[in-house]
Design a protein around this motif. Sequence first.
Motif, PDB file in Angstrom:
ATOM      1  N   LYS A 198       0.834  -1.210   0.000  1.00 58.03           N
ATOM      2  CA  LYS A 198       0.000   0.000   0.000  1.00 58.03           C
ATOM      3  C   LYS A 198       0.869   1.260   0.000  1.00 58.03           C
ATOM      4  O   LYS A 198       0.542   2.248  -0.664  1.00 58.03           O
ATOM      5  CB  LYS A 198      -0.929   0.003   1.224  1.00 58.03           C
ATOM      6  CG  LYS A 198      -1.958  -1.105   1.240  1.00 58.03           C
ATOM      7  CD  LYS A 198      -2.800  -1.048   2.502  1.00 58.03           C
ATOM      8  CE  LYS A 198      -3.923  -2.068   2.505  1.00 58.03           C
ATOM      9  NZ  LYS A 198      -3.451  -3.450   2.548  1.00 58.03           N
ATOM     10  N   ILE A 199       1.969   1.220   0.741  1.00 57.50           N
ATOM     11  CA  ILE A 199       2.867   2.369   0.793  1.00 57.50           C
ATOM     12  C   ILE A 199       3.692   2.474  -0.485  1.00 57.50           C
ATOM     13  O   ILE A 199       3.885   3.571  -1.032  1.00 57.50           O
ATOM     14  CB  ILE A 199       3.792   2.266   2.021  1.00 57.50           C
ATOM     15  CG1 ILE A 199       2.963   2.123   3.310  1.00 57.50           C
ATOM     16  CG2 ILE A 199       4.708   3.468   2.108  1.00 57.50           C
ATOM     17  CD1 ILE A 199       2.035   3.280   3.574  1.00 57.50           C
ATOM     18  N   GLN A 200       4.179   1.334  -0.981  1.00 53.91           N
ATOM     19  CA  GLN A 200       5.009   1.342  -2.178  1.00 53.91           C
ATOM     20  C   GLN A 200       4.249   1.739  -3.434  1.00 53.91           C
ATOM     21  O   GLN A 200       4.855   2.146  -4.426  1.00 53.91           O
ATOM     22  CB  GLN A 200       5.650  -0.033  -2.381  1.00 53.91           C
ATOM     23  CG  GLN A 200       6.753  -0.357  -1.389  1.00 53.91           C
ATOM     24  CD  GLN A 200       7.409  -1.685  -1.673  1.00 53.91           C
ATOM     25  OE1 GLN A 200       6.802  -2.584  -2.259  1.00 53.91           O
ATOM     26  NE2 GLN A 200       8.667  -1.831  -1.266  1.00 53.91           N
ATOM     27  N   SER A 201       2.941   1.630  -3.413  1.00 60.68           N
ATOM     28  CA  SER A 201       2.150   2.009  -4.589  1.00 60.68           C
ATOM     29  C   SER A 201       2.170   3.510  -4.847  1.00 60.68           C
ATOM     30  O   SER A 201       1.813   3.954  -5.936  1.00 60.68           O
ATOM     31  CB  SER A 201       0.705   1.550  -4.406  1.00 60.68           C
ATOM     32  OG  SER A 201       0.088   2.237  -3.324  1.00 60.68           O
ATOM     33  N   ASN A 202       2.589   4.286  -3.833  1.00 63.89           N
ATOM     34  CA  ASN A 202       2.626   5.746  -3.938  1.00 63.89           C
ATOM     35  C   ASN A 202       1.263   6.342  -4.258  1.00 63.89           C
ATOM     36  O   ASN A 202       1.167   7.421  -4.850  1.00 63.89           O
ATOM     37  CB  ASN A 202       3.643   6.188  -4.999  1.00 63.89           C
ATOM     38  CG  ASN A 202       5.072   5.911  -4.571  1.00 63.89           C
ATOM     39  OD1 ASN A 202       5.416   6.040  -3.401  1.00 63.89           O
ATOM     40  ND2 ASN A 202       5.907   5.512  -5.521  1.00 63.89           N
ATOM     41  N   CYS A 203       0.234   5.614  -3.879  1.00 65.99           N
ATOM     42  CA  CYS A 203      -1.121   6.113  -4.093  1.00 65.99           C
ATOM     43  C   CYS A 203      -1.434   7.169  -3.024  1.00 65.99           C
ATOM     44  O   CYS A 203      -1.286   6.899  -1.826  1.00 65.99           O
ATOM     45  CB  CYS A 203      -2.124   4.974  -4.013  1.00 65.99           C
ATOM     46  SG  CYS A 203      -3.841   5.496  -4.214  1.00 65.99           S
ATOM     47  N   PRO A 204      -1.856   8.362  -3.424  1.00 71.32           N
ATOM     48  CA  PRO A 204      -2.103   9.414  -2.423  1.00 71.32           C
ATOM     49  C   PRO A 204      -3.226   9.078  -1.454  1.00 71.32           C
ATOM     50  O   PRO A 204      -3.254   9.606  -0.342  1.00 71.32           O
ATOM     51  CB  PRO A 204      -2.456  10.641  -3.285  1.00 71.32           C
ATOM     52  CG  PRO A 204      -2.890  10.080  -4.602  1.00 71.32           C
ATOM     53  CD  PRO A 204      -2.094   8.837  -4.797  1.00 71.32           C
ATOM     54  N   TRP A 206      -3.693   6.249   0.069  1.00 68.65           N
ATOM     55  CA  TRP A 206      -3.108   5.528   1.202  1.00 68.65           C
ATOM     56  C   TRP A 206      -2.184   6.430   2.004  1.00 68.65           C
ATOM     57  O   TRP A 206      -2.172   6.377   3.243  1.00 68.65           O
ATOM     58  CB  TRP A 206      -2.343   4.293   0.715  1.00 68.65           C
ATOM     59  CG  TRP A 206      -3.212   3.179   0.262  1.00 68.65           C
ATOM     60  CD1 TRP A 206      -3.357   2.716  -1.015  1.00 68.65           C
ATOM     61  CD2 TRP A 206      -4.079   2.379   1.067  1.00 68.65           C
ATOM     62  NE1 TRP A 206      -4.250   1.684  -1.059  1.00 68.65           N
ATOM     63  CE2 TRP A 206      -4.717   1.446   0.212  1.00 68.65           C
ATOM     64  CE3 TRP A 206      -4.390   2.359   2.421  1.00 68.65           C
ATOM     65  CZ2 TRP A 206      -5.630   0.512   0.659  1.00 68.65           C
ATOM     66  CZ3 TRP A 206      -5.301   1.418   2.878  1.00 68.65           C
ATOM     67  CH2 TRP A 206      -5.913   0.512   2.012  1.00 68.65           C
ATOM     68  N   ILE A 207      -1.419   7.255   1.305  1.00 72.07           N
ATOM     69  CA  ILE A 207      -0.492   8.155   2.000  1.00 72.07           C
ATOM     70  C   ILE A 207      -1.256   9.168   2.847  1.00 72.07           C
ATOM     71  O   ILE A 207      -0.868   9.482   3.985  1.00 72.07           O
ATOM     72  CB  ILE A 207       0.414   8.875   0.992  1.00 72.07           C
ATOM     73  CG1 ILE A 207       1.195   7.854   0.153  1.00 72.07           C
ATOM     74  CG2 ILE A 207       1.375   9.816   1.719  1.00 72.07           C
ATOM     75  CD1 ILE A 207       2.104   6.964   0.949  1.00 72.07           C
ATOM     76  N   ASN A 208      -2.352   9.667   2.316  1.00 67.74           N
ATOM     77  CA  ASN A 208      -3.158  10.672   3.026  1.00 67.74           C
ATOM     78  C   ASN A 208      -4.252  10.053   3.886  1.00 67.74           C
ATOM     79  O   ASN A 208      -5.092  10.792   4.434  1.00 67.74           O
ATOM     80  CB  ASN A 208      -3.779  11.644   2.022  1.00 67.74           C
ATOM     81  CG  ASN A 208      -2.734  12.393   1.220  1.00 67.74           C
ATOM     82  OD1 ASN A 208      -1.657  12.695   1.726  1.00 67.74           O
ATOM     83  ND2 ASN A 208      -3.034  12.683  -0.045  1.00 67.74           N
TER      84      ASN A 208
END
Length: 282
Positions: A198-204, A206-208
Amino acid sequence: MSAEDKDVSMSGMAKEVVPSEEPDTRKDDYRRDRRLQELYLFFLATVFLIAFASYYVQFPGLLSNAGLEPVQRVLPNYFPLVHKLLILADWIDADSLCELVAISGIFLSGLVISGVTTHGLVFALMTAGYSFLITLGGTFYSFQWDALLLESGLVTSICCCVWTARQTSNIKSASFPAACWPIRFLLFKLMLMSGVVKIQSNCPTWINLTALEYHFATQCIPGPLSWYAHQLHPFFLRLSVAATLLIEIPLAFLVIVPCSVPRQIVAILQIVLQAIITSSIY
């Protein structure tokens, strides 16, 4: 009786040690471990049963000669020896072979569920059979849960061989932690990779921590509670995402610590997480 005889008698009585009646906890621990092992094997065999039965039911429309992706087209590429010895020799056709493997898997799963046997060889055969089926399954059987079932079957077959050997040799120790470590490492790998990806996908999202604000409305298989979950306050949804990442990444390491208390804590958290996912998503 003389005073000297009395002294000898009293000294003899003093030497007699009355055995203390301590509870035999080892037998209780052994029975508890056996119940947990049987429960784990029962549920894993149930998953295998569902997988084989689902494959058998869906096979005609998906993978048969009249299906969307016929297995007879890919069988020579993946299993050339099987194709040469069985198919080309007219012993059996490709469709009947896959259905026979599925039925055999259902039968073996039933043996474990009914308590007839829990030998590691049975789980090895189920794993090999399901590996054969999903290899030919193409697009329809290239998912994470299929690979996870194969991994679970493989490590369980190893653990079962150890458990069976100890029972045959009448070793009644409270537990044998080494036999459980392959299963623990598998759970650790699954949880850690589920969080890290989820973190490695760089999807905002998940990050946010906003993923759940869209997830329930865009998933492919919504459940009956998905609509209600989507109506929850954004603060609670973001808190849920943070808790999910916390459980899946840093707390996943508690699965492989040598102490039982941290493992029990993370087990409870995993059960709660999986129950929420199951009830609100699929």
